[in-house]
Design a protein around this motif. Structure first.
Motif, short mmCIF file in Angstrom:
data_model
loop_
_atom_site.label_atom_id
_atom_site.label_comp_id
_atom_site.label_asym_id
_atom_site.label_seq_id
_atom_site.Cartn_x
_atom_site.Cartn_y
_atom_site.Cartn_z
N UNK A 93 -7.06 1.76 -5.08
CA UNK A 93 -6.66 0.47 -5.24
C UNK A 93 -7.93 -0.48 -4.54
N UNK A 94 -7.92 -1.86 -4.93
CA UNK A 94 -8.68 -2.69 -4.47
C UNK A 94 -8.55 -3.34 -3.29
N UNK A 95 -8.97 -3.15 -2.21
CA UNK A 95 -8.70 -3.87 -0.80
C UNK A 95 -9.91 -4.22 0.15
N UNK A 118 -6.14 -4.35 4.17
CA UNK A 118 -5.64 -5.67 3.58
C UNK A 118 -5.52 -5.32 1.86
N UNK A 119 -4.34 -4.93 1.43
CA UNK A 119 -4.08 -4.92 -0.07
C UNK A 119 -4.21 -6.10 -1.31
N UNK A 120 -4.36 -7.38 -0.38
CA UNK A 120 -4.66 -8.33 -1.29
C UNK A 120 -5.53 -9.52 -0.61
N UNK A 130 2.36 -6.28 6.83
CA UNK A 130 1.91 -4.98 6.65
C UNK A 130 0.66 -5.00 5.49
N UNK A 131 1.30 -5.61 4.47
CA UNK A 131 0.13 -5.56 3.27
C UNK A 131 -1.16 -6.28 3.36
N UNK A 132 -1.10 -7.20 4.52
CA UNK A 132 -2.57 -7.66 4.83
C UNK A 132 -3.25 -7.00 5.89
N UNK A 133 -2.54 -6.11 6.79
CA UNK A 133 -3.26 -5.25 7.74
C UNK A 133 -2.58 -4.04 8.05
N UNK A 134 -2.50 -3.08 6.92
CA UNK A 134 -1.68 -1.82 7.21
C UNK A 134 -2.43 -1.24 8.17
#
Length: 408
Positions: free
Chosen positions: A212-214, A265-267, A331-335
């Motif tokens: 994934x791009x993170x 961060x996934x997004x 979570x998606x921003x700072x898993x």
């Protein structure tokens, strides 16, 4: 014991910095000997960039280096990207620039760079001896280099370009550090860099093989914050890929004080992720949680997220509370992942730490502890990001040292 006297320069190590230094010394009329303990020169050049040799980067600057970026800045002034590219073009290597400033040989094969260097050294009169390991170096009026086979060589100047212990299957070892220490140098703590990381969370194995791009961040919001943006690769043991490799150096160094928290961060491209999820929930309010993330997240990542924050899989998104949406966004921003250790040296592409750069003249690469000794490249406490930066630093060190050696 035999003794061979008569070299102006003895370069120990025929990697990137060693070969370039030897070439430039010979071109300046110095009788130059290049020693390599392996059966062939440039083995790490051959395996770099997955066999394609990312030889430099068009955006290279001191900001791309850790450890002692001031030294990197000094050598980059003398051998910037433009000079590096022109140098390899002069050797007959055609280059091609790809994304993120990365430069590769146009052939797409690292042999183009390795062979061009070998031929240039041969044509310039460099004496290359492979299968010759230096085991001891003494400094008297000149340098005496003792080989493993019992032979002793003598030179006016000596260059240590032995690399680090990273990637031992391509010749990496700590032998250069020991030679430097015996000549009066101290070492900073040496750890793997540009390496994957082992994490505590066993559930990461559910994501094995997913890319994934993170943006990966350690010590977020503190003066020590480091981040890497790009591709992440999840493995059965933890985290890999360029985004992780680019923060691995300082993370691994810090592990001596205990585990390190790394957040993914996934997004990173979405500034207001809570607002984005709220609008998406309004648009797809009748979907289940799994359906809601379709087209947005890899299915396995979505399933792990659902389990991680305790969302009911059967409930429609329209029933989510504001707290649920906020948890998902956070979570998606700072898993969070807990890094426990680095992968072994056999998987590391570089090393953090090395010879203390306070003991090196930044303008010449000459030792301040042992006059006439030059120490180059990965042996020093300088490590760069993934993307051609470490090779550029190696070339730069070799160039600067050769140009700085006094005329006879």
């Amino acid at each position: 014991m035999s003794e061979n006297i008569g070299y102006d320069v003895i370069v120990v190590g025929a990697g990137a910095s060693g070969q370039l230094c030897a070439l430039q010394c010979a071109r300046r009329g110095k009788k130059t000997l290049l020693l390599e303990k392996s059966a062939q020169p440039g083995r790490k050049i051959l395996v770099s960039g997955n066999g394609r040799c990312n030889l430099t980067n068009a955006t290279v600057s001191a900001a791309d280096y850790r450890g002692t970026p001031q030294l990197a800045q000094a050598v980059l002034r003398e051998f910037p990207f433009s000079k590096c590219q022109a140098f390899f073009h002069s050797l007959g290597v055609l280059t091609r620039q790809e994304g993120l400033g990365r430069v590769f040989p146009a052939t797409g094969k690292s042999t183009a760079v390795a062979e061009a260097l070998r031929l240039a050294c041969l044509e310039a009169g460099v004496e290359l001896r492979t299968g010759c390991e230096a085991v001891k170096i003494e400094k008297k009026k000149s340098f005496r280099v003792h080989l493993q086979n019992g032979e002793t060589l003598q030179g006016k100047y000596c260059v240590l370009a032995c690399g680090s212990q990273a990637y031992p299957q391509a010749g990496g070892s700590d032998s250069g550090y020991q030679l430097a220490r015996a000549l009066g140098h101290s070492l900073t703590r040496i750890t793997p860099a540009l390496c994957a990381l082992n994490v505590k969370e066993k559930a990461v194995s559910r994501l094995q093989g997913i890319r994934a791009q993170v943006r990966a961040v350690a010590w977020r919001g503190t003066p020590d914050e480091v981040s890497g943006e790009g591709e992440i690769l999840f493995t059965n043991y933890g985290l890999s890929g360029p985004a992780i490799l680019n923060i691995s150096g300082p993370v691994v160094q810090a592990l001596a004080r205990g585990p390190v928290r790394v957040e993914i961060n996934f997004f990173p491209e979405i500034a207001d992720l809570p607002g984005f999820l709220r609008r998406r929930a309004d648009q797809f309010s009748r979907r289940s949680a799994k359906e809601f993330f379709a087209g947005m997240l890899h299915e396995n990542i979505a399933n792990l997220l659902i389990d991680f924050i305790g969302i009911k899989k059967s409930a429609s998104v329209g029933t989510w509370t504001e707290n649920t949406r906020r948890q998902a966004a956070q979570t998606l921003a700072a898993w969070p992942f807990t890094v426990l250790s680095a992968r072994p040296w056999t998987e590391a592409m570089a090393a953090a730490g090395g010879v203390n750069c306070a003991e090196i003249n930044y303008n010449t690469m000459e030792s301040l502890r042992c006059p006439g000794l030059y120490i180059l490249g990965e042996m020093l406490n300088v490590d760069g990001r993934s993307g051609g930066f470490n090779l550029h630093f190696a070339w730069s060190c070799g160039y600067v040292a050769a140009q700085a050696m006094p005329e006879e």
